[in-house]
Design a protein around this motif. Structure first.
Motif, mmCIF file in Angstrom:
data_model
loop_
_atom_site.group_PDB
_atom_site.id
_atom_site.type_symbol
_atom_site.label_atom_id
_atom_site.label_comp_id
_atom_site.label_asym_id
_atom_site.label_seq_id
_atom_site.Cartn_x
_atom_site.Cartn_y
_atom_site.Cartn_z
ATOM 1 N N GLY A 121 12.153 3.770 -7.671
ATOM 2 C CA GLY A 121 13.130 2.723 -7.360
ATOM 3 C C GLY A 121 13.575 2.907 -5.927
ATOM 4 O O GLY A 121 14.517 3.632 -5.647
ATOM 5 N N GLY A 122 12.849 2.269 -4.997
ATOM 6 C CA GLY A 122 13.067 2.519 -3.566
ATOM 7 C C GLY A 122 14.310 1.843 -3.050
ATOM 8 O O GLY A 122 14.948 1.055 -3.727
ATOM 9 N N THR A 176 11.553 -3.832 7.299
ATOM 10 C CA THR A 176 10.174 -3.697 7.782
ATOM 11 C C THR A 176 9.792 -2.227 7.842
ATOM 12 O O THR A 176 10.503 -1.438 8.485
ATOM 13 N N VAL A 177 8.710 -1.860 7.182
ATOM 14 C CA VAL A 177 8.232 -0.481 7.257
ATOM 15 C C VAL A 177 7.309 -0.374 8.478
ATOM 16 O O VAL A 177 6.350 -1.145 8.611
ATOM 17 N N LEU A 178 7.625 0.556 9.368
ATOM 18 C CA LEU A 178 6.833 0.698 10.603
ATOM 19 C C LEU A 178 5.477 1.339 10.324
ATOM 20 O O LEU A 178 5.404 2.327 9.583
ATOM 21 N N LEU A 181 20.347 -3.511 -6.983
ATOM 22 C CA LEU A 181 19.220 -3.569 -7.923
ATOM 23 C C LEU A 181 17.920 -3.491 -7.140
ATOM 24 O O LEU A 181 17.764 -4.116 -6.093
ATOM 25 N N THR A 182 16.981 -2.722 -7.692
ATOM 26 C CA THR A 182 15.703 -2.578 -7.017
ATOM 27 C C THR A 182 14.623 -2.370 -8.067
ATOM 28 O O THR A 182 14.821 -2.630 -9.240
ATOM 29 N N GLY A 183 13.443 -1.929 -7.634
ATOM 30 C CA GLY A 183 12.353 -1.714 -8.575
ATOM 31 C C GLY A 183 11.277 -0.865 -7.915
ATOM 32 O O GLY A 183 11.568 -0.138 -6.965
ATOM 33 N N GLU A 191 9.679 -4.688 -8.557
ATOM 34 C CA GLU A 191 10.314 -5.918 -8.080
ATOM 35 C C GLU A 191 11.361 -6.338 -9.109
ATOM 36 O O GLU A 191 11.013 -6.741 -10.224
ATOM 37 N N PRO A 192 12.648 -6.242 -8.757
ATOM 38 C CA PRO A 192 13.681 -6.506 -9.757
ATOM 39 C C PRO A 192 13.620 -7.913 -10.342
ATOM 40 O O PRO A 192 14.008 -8.129 -11.489
ATOM 41 N N LEU A 193 13.094 -8.879 -9.556
ATOM 42 C CA LEU A 193 13.115 -10.257 -10.048
ATOM 43 C C LEU A 193 12.006 -10.554 -11.054
ATOM 44 O O LEU A 193 11.977 -11.645 -11.630
ATOM 45 N N LEU A 240 7.970 5.269 7.718
ATOM 46 C CA LEU A 240 7.111 5.408 6.534
ATOM 47 C C LEU A 240 7.223 6.825 5.947
ATOM 48 O O LEU A 240 7.063 7.813 6.664
ATOM 49 N N MET A 241 7.495 6.891 4.660
ATOM 50 C CA MET A 241 7.552 8.195 3.985
ATOM 51 C C MET A 241 6.261 8.424 3.210
ATOM 52 O O MET A 241 5.616 7.462 2.793
ATOM 53 N N ARG A 242 5.915 9.687 2.999
ATOM 54 C CA ARG A 242 4.691 10.004 2.236
ATOM 55 C C ARG A 242 5.024 9.968 0.755
ATOM 56 O O ARG A 242 5.704 10.858 0.249
ATOM 57 N N THR A 243 4.586 8.908 0.100
ATOM 58 C CA THR A 243 4.885 8.816 -1.332
ATOM 59 C C THR A 243 3.648 8.361 -2.099
ATOM 60 O O THR A 243 2.755 7.713 -1.544
ATOM 61 N N GLY A 244 3.618 8.723 -3.369
ATOM 62 C CA GLY A 244 2.604 8.214 -4.292
ATOM 63 C C GLY A 244 1.206 8.681 -3.998
ATOM 64 O O GLY A 244 0.979 9.798 -3.518
ATOM 65 N N LEU A 296 20.766 -6.789 -3.986
ATOM 66 C CA LEU A 296 19.411 -6.674 -4.530
ATOM 67 C C LEU A 296 18.404 -6.504 -3.395
ATOM 68 O O LEU A 296 18.544 -7.118 -2.336
ATOM 69 N N THR A 297 17.412 -5.656 -3.617
ATOM 70 C CA THR A 297 16.296 -5.530 -2.674
ATOM 71 C C THR A 297 15.074 -6.163 -3.319
ATOM 72 O O THR A 297 14.744 -5.843 -4.466
ATOM 73 N N THR A 298 14.413 -7.055 -2.591
ATOM 74 C CA THR A 298 13.337 -7.837 -3.196
ATOM 75 C C THR A 298 12.232 -8.125 -2.190
ATOM 76 O O THR A 298 12.473 -8.071 -0.974
ATOM 77 N N ASN A 299 11.044 -8.450 -2.709
ATOM 78 C CA ASN A 299 9.992 -8.891 -1.791
ATOM 79 C C ASN A 299 10.128 -10.388 -1.494
ATOM 80 O O ASN A 299 9.350 -10.933 -0.710
ATOM 81 N N ALA A 335 5.234 7.297 -6.629
ATOM 82 C CA ALA A 335 5.272 6.091 -5.797
ATOM 83 C C ALA A 335 6.706 5.595 -5.767
ATOM 84 O O ALA A 335 7.455 5.796 -6.729
ATOM 85 N N MET A 336 7.050 4.949 -4.672
ATOM 86 C CA MET A 336 8.419 4.435 -4.523
ATOM 87 C C MET A 336 8.749 3.449 -5.648
ATOM 88 O O MET A 336 9.886 3.372 -6.109
ATOM 89 N N SER A 337 7.751 2.685 -6.081
ATOM 90 C CA SER A 337 7.990 1.697 -7.140
ATOM 91 C C SER A 337 8.415 2.380 -8.439
ATOM 92 O O SER A 337 9.108 1.789 -9.255
ATOM 93 N N ARG A 351 0.811 -1.215 0.000
ATOM 94 C CA ARG A 351 0.000 0.000 0.000
ATOM 95 C C ARG A 351 0.848 1.270 0.000
ATOM 96 O O ARG A 351 0.489 2.268 -0.621
ATOM 97 N N TYR A 352 1.975 1.257 0.702
ATOM 98 C CA TYR A 352 2.791 2.469 0.802
ATOM 99 C C TYR A 352 3.689 2.673 -0.421
ATOM 100 O O TYR A 352 4.405 3.654 -0.522
ATOM 101 N N CYS A 353 3.698 1.683 -1.339
ATOM 102 C CA CYS A 353 4.717 1.692 -2.397
ATOM 103 C C CYS A 353 4.140 1.716 -3.802
ATOM 104 O O CYS A 353 4.712 2.328 -4.701
ATOM 105 N N MET A 354 3.007 1.063 -4.002
ATOM 106 C CA MET A 354 2.532 0.784 -5.361
ATOM 107 C C MET A 354 1.056 1.142 -5.474
ATOM 108 O O MET A 354 0.277 0.787 -4.584
#
Ligand code: SAM
Length: 334
Positions: free
Chosen positions: A333-334, A174-176, A80-82, A84-86, A204-208, A109-112, A328-330, A40-43
């Motif tokens: 590229g967060g 973990t995003v608080l 690498l990020t996105g 989702e980079p994978l 948590l940052m205010r994005t998107g 790499l940062t991934t879910n 949005a962070m997505s 929700r906070y990203c996409m």
């Protein structure tokens, strides 16, 4: 919590101010803005239109831009990020190419984590060093809710696969969130204590499109630490990484923790990151409205001109007065 460094950081970042000319050693390279989850906070809920894929640069092209950048501005590590980079087909070939560059000390790499159980060994063989994996909840329903459809078991399997393949040290992100931290943080610390992984808590940052929700869900690291009466046994050495790293005594176990405080105690003055998205747009900061179009610059200017323009763009890196972006962070590229 020791306040000295944090207070200095806050003084630097209360107003928009140009920072001392920063070193740029870490490139965060977003290889796609698509993702198989919808945190929700990203996409955005509806995702990113797939047609935007056609504007992405090929992986070969991205690799050439990175090679150029590493020779010009001292990049020696790549994350690498996105998105989702994978989910980007061929990402392991990009990793292979980047990790074989003499100037590059590490590709991470940062991934879910949802695709790691299939891909971890190939990624390791391609030269990937380590992974950071997003994990906001250990409750299946809650995980599904925050990721808008994700499967907790798949991510936990991915974490195990990453460990088995040697993509270590693994760090969990973990995003608080205000409504859940009292339940989630203790459970996640238990998990970190059992597994031995480092866990990083991010404000948590205010994005998107969900900025109002982000604002209402914001909780500071200080509030969480005080609320849980966390005992810091050791302050680890401060690096240029954004996280303040500590060792906690959690229910009798020592747990490595990182505290990422972009809102309560920004770390802009020690940021060494440069970002590039999958269209070749450079950004000095997540919140930076001004990008540098590297493919266009290289196509229309001499090498010397591009170098000068890029140097002055980087020198103009500033500390934003708020961690607030309509992107949005997505997308960034967060
Ligand atoms: N898909 C990958 C993942 O889930 O880790 C990589 C991309 S994601 C944008 C990278 C990191 O950004 C994640 O750790 C995520 O938690 C963090 N992030 C995204 N939006 C954020 C926000 N509004 N505030 C704080 N952290 C955020």
């Amino acid at each position: 919590m020791s306040e000295t460094l944090l207070q200095v950081e806050s003084r630097h970042t209360q107003v928009d101010c140009v920072l001392p000319v920063p070193r740029t050693t870490l490139l965060r390279l977003s290889v796609t803005d698509l993702c198989n989850l919808r945190c929700r906070y990203c996409m955005p809920l509806e995702g990113v239109p797939k047609r935007s894929d056609c504007c992405l640069l090929s992986l070969e092209c991205l690799a050439s831009l990175v090679i150029w950048l590493s020779s010009q501005v001292g990049i020696n590590r790549i994350r690498l990020t996105g998105g989702e980079p994978l989910v980007r087909p061929g990402v392991e070939h990009l990793i292979e190419e980047l990790s074989s560059l003499p100037a590059i000390q590490e590709v991470s790499l940062t991934t879910n984590g949802s695709l790691l159980s299939k891909m971890a060994w190939d990624l390791k063989a391609a030269g990937l060093g380590r992974v950071n994996i997003s994990l906001d909840s250990l409750d299946k329903e809650r995980f599904k809710e925050i990721t808008r459809g994700g499967n907790l078991d798949r991510t936990l399997e991915g974490i195990k696969a990453a460990q088995a393949a040697g993509l270590t040290p693994i760090k969990l992100n973990t995003v608080l969130q205000r409504s859940t931290w009292r339940q989630e943080v203790p459970r996640l610390l238990d998990y970190a204590a059992e597994s031995g992984f480092e866990i990083r808590f991010i404000e948590l940052m205010r994005t998107g499109t969900e900025r109002a929700w982000c604002e209402s869900e914001f909780v500071s690291v200080d509030e969480v630490c005080c609320g849980l009466d966390l005992e810091v046994v050791l302050e680890k050495e401060q690096t240029h990484a954004p996280a303040r790293r500590t060792l906690l005594n959690w229910r009798g176990a020592l747990v490595s923790t990182g505290w990422i405080t972009p809102r309560s105690h920004p770390f802009c003055s020690r940021c060494e990151r440069l970002r590039m998205d999958a269209r070749g747009q450079l950004r000095r900061c997540l919140m930076d409205p001004k990008t540098f179009d590297l493919p266009l610059a290289l196509a229309t200017m001499s090498g010397l001109e591009v170098r000068q323009e890029l140097k002055s763009y980087i020198a103009g890196k500033f500390a934003p007065h708020a961690m607030d972006s309509s992107f949005a962070m997505s997308q960034i590229g967060g």
